[in-house]
Design a protein around this motif. Structure first.
Motif, short mmCIF file in Angstrom:
data_model
loop_
_atom_site.label_atom_id
_atom_site.label_comp_id
_atom_site.label_asym_id
_atom_site.label_seq_id
_atom_site.Cartn_x
_atom_site.Cartn_y
_atom_site.Cartn_z
N VAL A 251 0.95 -1.13 -0.06
CA VAL A 251 0.03 -0.07 0.02
C VAL A 251 0.79 1.12 0.17
CG1 VAL A 251 -1.84 1.22 1.31
CG2 VAL A 251 -1.85 -1.19 1.29
N VAL A 252 0.52 2.16 -0.72
CA VAL A 252 1.36 3.58 -0.70
C VAL A 252 0.51 4.50 -0.54
CG1 VAL A 252 2.85 4.81 -2.34
CG2 VAL A 252 2.85 2.50 -2.60
N TYR A 253 0.96 5.60 0.51
CA TYR A 253 0.23 6.74 0.64
C TYR A 253 1.11 8.03 0.59
CZ TYR A 253 -4.52 5.26 2.59
OH TYR A 253 -5.57 5.10 2.92
N ASP A 254 0.52 9.18 0.08
CA ASP A 254 1.46 10.11 0.29
C ASP A 254 0.79 11.06 1.34
OD1 ASP A 254 2.78 9.93 -1.93
OD2 ASP A 254 1.70 11.03 -3.30
N ALA A 255 1.62 11.78 2.11
CA ALA A 255 1.23 12.56 3.28
C ALA A 255 1.94 14.06 3.13
CB ALA A 255 1.82 12.18 4.44
N MET A 256 0.97 14.91 2.71
CA MET A 256 1.20 16.14 2.47
C MET A 256 1.44 17.12 3.82
SD MET A 256 0.86 14.65 -0.49
CE MET A 256 -0.98 14.71 -0.86
N PHE A 257 2.16 17.95 4.04
CA PHE A 257 2.05 18.84 5.44
C PHE A 257 2.87 20.02 5.11
CE2 PHE A 257 5.54 15.70 5.50
CZ PHE A 257 6.51 16.12 6.07
N GLU A 258 3.12 20.83 6.10
CA GLU A 258 3.91 21.90 6.47
C GLU A 258 4.69 21.80 7.46
OE1 GLU A 258 2.07 25.79 4.37
OE2 GLU A 258 0.57 24.89 5.71
N VAL A 259 5.84 22.34 7.53
CA VAL A 259 6.89 22.31 8.64
C VAL A 259 6.47 23.94 9.26
CG1 VAL A 259 8.12 20.63 8.00
CG2 VAL A 259 8.74 22.78 7.15
N PHE A 260 6.99 24.16 10.54
CA PHE A 260 7.15 25.42 10.79
C PHE A 260 8.27 26.32 10.40
CE2 PHE A 260 4.46 23.70 14.45
CZ PHE A 260 3.80 24.83 14.73
N PRO A 261 8.11 27.58 10.14
CA PRO A 261 9.21 28.33 9.35
C PRO A 261 10.17 28.82 10.30
CG PRO A 261 7.39 29.65 9.82
CD PRO A 261 6.82 28.18 10.47
N GLU A 262 11.36 29.28 9.77
CA GLU A 262 12.24 29.92 10.56
C GLU A 262 12.07 31.07 10.66
OE1 GLU A 262 17.05 31.33 9.81
OE2 GLU A 262 16.07 30.15 8.52
N VAL A 263 12.07 31.78 12.02
CA VAL A 263 11.68 33.00 12.26
C VAL A 263 12.92 33.91 12.58
CG1 VAL A 263 10.45 34.43 13.94
CG2 VAL A 263 9.55 32.22 13.38
N LYS A 264 13.11 34.76 11.74
CA LYS A 264 14.23 35.80 11.79
C LYS A 264 13.80 37.08 12.51
CE LYS A 264 16.00 34.37 7.24
NZ LYS A 264 16.05 34.78 5.74
N ILE A 265 14.49 37.36 13.76
CA ILE A 265 14.31 38.40 14.43
C ILE A 265 15.16 39.32 14.17
CG2 ILE A 265 13.92 39.12 16.99
CD1 ILE A 265 12.12 37.00 16.35
N GLY A 266 14.39 40.53 13.75
CA GLY A 266 15.06 41.75 13.20
C GLY A 266 15.63 42.59 14.37
N ASP A 267 16.37 43.69 14.15
CA ASP A 267 16.96 44.57 14.91
C ASP A 267 16.20 45.11 15.89
OD1 ASP A 267 18.68 46.09 16.56
OD2 ASP A 267 19.36 47.25 14.78
N LEU A 268 15.64 44.70 17.00
CA LEU A 268 14.79 45.21 17.83
C LEU A 268 15.18 46.61 18.64
CD1 LEU A 268 13.33 42.14 19.79
CD2 LEU A 268 12.67 42.95 17.85
N ALA A 269 16.39 47.15 18.17
CA ALA A 269 16.87 48.36 18.86
C ALA A 269 16.51 49.34 17.87
CB ALA A 269 18.42 48.30 18.89
N ALA A 270 15.88 48.94 16.83
CA ALA A 270 15.25 49.93 15.59
C ALA A 270 13.96 50.25 15.83
CB ALA A 270 15.58 49.46 14.18
N ALA A 271 13.38 49.53 16.77
CA ALA A 271 11.78 49.89 17.22
C ALA A 271 11.74 51.27 17.73
CB ALA A 271 11.14 48.79 18.10
N GLU A 272 10.70 52.05 17.39
CA GLU A 272 10.45 53.35 18.33
C GLU A 272 9.26 53.11 18.71
OE1 GLU A 272 10.93 56.36 15.22
OE2 GLU A 272 12.90 55.83 15.02
N ILE A 273 9.19 53.25 20.01
CA ILE A 273 7.95 53.05 21.20
C ILE A 273 7.76 54.07 21.89
CG2 ILE A 273 6.79 51.68 22.78
CD1 ILE A 273 8.40 49.24 21.35
#
Length: 443
Positions: free
Chosen positions: A103-125
């Motif tokens: 028997v043959v089955y295909d399992a299609m799925f997604e993986v979690f992405p790589e999260v690139k954290i930017g330069d938080l020092a650039a945030a103006e709050i």
């Protein structure tokens, strides 16, 4: 069993699962035996249907169910062995005939992405600050007085006076009227009422109606034209001018309670005015802290979504869309909309909101994991105690939170977000800005 993992895109993956029919034969046989005990066929008592007949009628269905369950279990095992970070639910599809072996089955799925954290020092709050002073306390007292207003007939002497001796209706008075409205001399639906009470100046009635009532004494009447706005909720009269006649039945002036110890007691503060003012200041300070934290959090979350890069798993976005659709249906049900639970709400309406939520959730998860920002038990306890402090019985409120895992999880999520806010603001460019309580309330 052999396993082949294919890369279908940035996050999409496919695993081809191959296994022998013998691998799930025991599962299949057990399903057929269970089915045979309950299946009904003409000419046989329940549980006495020959297995060959059960096999003939239900064999392919049981084949598919057994294969699918076995493929699902294999997928879970492979995902664990390969340390795959699965986002959402996989989609399993059989390849070939149900009777094929292997028997043959295909399992299609997604993986979690790589999260690139930017330069938080650039945030103006902007960090807003608000001082709770005597003016704010006095304004709150005035609101509390107005919430406890009571009315006396004008001109009638009583323990609180006679309203100044005037008998005519003034702004702030509660008036009771009979009225009738006509379009081209004909009464219209909703244009007539008896003993209808409203307060002048609250904006409950159209301006022309209030203007006609002002200055009337009990027993007096007035006839006047009233132009309904084009967007008026009553479609039959919207954009038309009606002739109204009102008869003033009663005019009552407002009496506000004095700010004294009796007033404090009515608010549940037995110790008197000074203690009442102290409690009001505490409550206002809590409200200021809540609002300023909400504004700060909103800016932090906006900065994170702008500064961080990642691909969004379509499956997670779809799940969030469905959740938002379900929430929308619940809101419609709460408003009494007929058949709200089956309302045809397209998920695409919520695509931007769903994408934003998924993106922010993945960013927060990454920060919590890499910066050790998870909510600690003592933080959760402190947050619950802070929320409970404004209630009459804080201990009972605390027990209420700890008695339900879902309530506790909600508080944990709040603390986690606060931890993220603290972390980001420690790196960002912060500008402090003082605003009044009124300004803060409007933000």
């Amino acid at each position: 069993m052999s396993v082949n993992i294919e890369n279908l895109g940035q996050l999409e993956r496919k695993i081809t699962l191959t296994f022998a029919k013998a691998d799930y034969e025991k599962i299949r046989a057990a399903r057929l035996q269970k089915l045979a005990r309950t299946v009904k066929m003409a000419g046989f008592r329940p549980g006495k249907v020959p297995m060959k007949m059960v096999e003939a009628q239900y064999g392919l269905q049981v084949d598919f169910e057994s294969q699918f369950d076995h493929a699902s279990n294999l997928f879970s095992k492979v995902a664990q062995e390969q340390q795959l970070k699965i986002a959402g639910q996989p989609r399993l599809e059989p390849k070939g005939d149900l009777t094929a072996d292997p028997v043959v089955y295909d399992a299609m799925f997604e993986v979690f992405p790589e999260v690139k954290i930017g330069d938080l020092a650039a945030a103006e709050i902007t960090k807003y600050t608000t001082e709770v002073n005597d003016d704010e306390i006095n304004k709150t007292l005035e609101i509390l007085r107005k919430q406890r207003v009571h009315y006396h007939p004008r001109g009638e002497a009583g323990p609180h006076g006679d309203g100044g001796g005037s008998l005519v209706a003034a702004t702030g008075d509660q008036v009771t009227v009979d009225f009738i409205g006509k379009l081209d001399g004909v009464e219209f639906e909703g244009g007539k009422a008896e003993n209808f009470a409203f307060v002048l100046g609250e904006g409950r009635m159209l301006p022309e109606f209030e203007a006609a009532a002002l200055g009337l004494k009990a027993g007096e009447s007035k006839t006047f034209p009233l132009a309904f706005p084009a967007d008026y909720h009553g479609k039959d009269v919207a954009g038309k001018t009606a002739e109204f006649t009102i008869v003033m039945k009663k005019v009552e002036w407002p009496h506000l309670p004095e700010v004294n110890d009796d007033f404090a007691k009515s608010l549940g503060v037995a110790e008197g005015v000074d203690k009442m003012r102290e409690e009001i200041k505490k409550n206002l300070s809590r409200e200021v802290a809540r609002r300023t934290q909400t504004l700060l959090k909103s800016q932090v979350m906006e900065s994170l979504t702008k500064l961080c890069e990642l691909d969004l798993p379509k499956s997670l976005v779809a799940q969030e869309q469905e959740r938002l659709v379900a929430q929308a249906r619940q809101d419609l049900q709460a408003r009494g909309i007929p058949n709200a639970k089956d309302a045809p709400i397209p998920p695409d309406l919520f695509t931007p909101q769903a994408e934003q939520r998924v993106k922010l959730g993945l960013i927060l998860n990454e920060l919590v994991k890499t910066q050790d920002l998870a909510a600690k038990p003592e933080q959760i306890k402190a947050e619950i105690e802070e929320q409970a402090a404004s209630y009459e019985d804080p201990k009972e409120v605390t027990r209420w939170y700890y008695s339900d895992p879902k309530r506790l999880a909600d508080v944990e999520g709040l603390v986690l977000e606060n931890n993220v806010v603290t972390y980001v603001t420690g790196l960002a460019k912060i500008t402090e800005k003082a605003v009044s309580f009124e300004e803060l309330s409007k933000m």
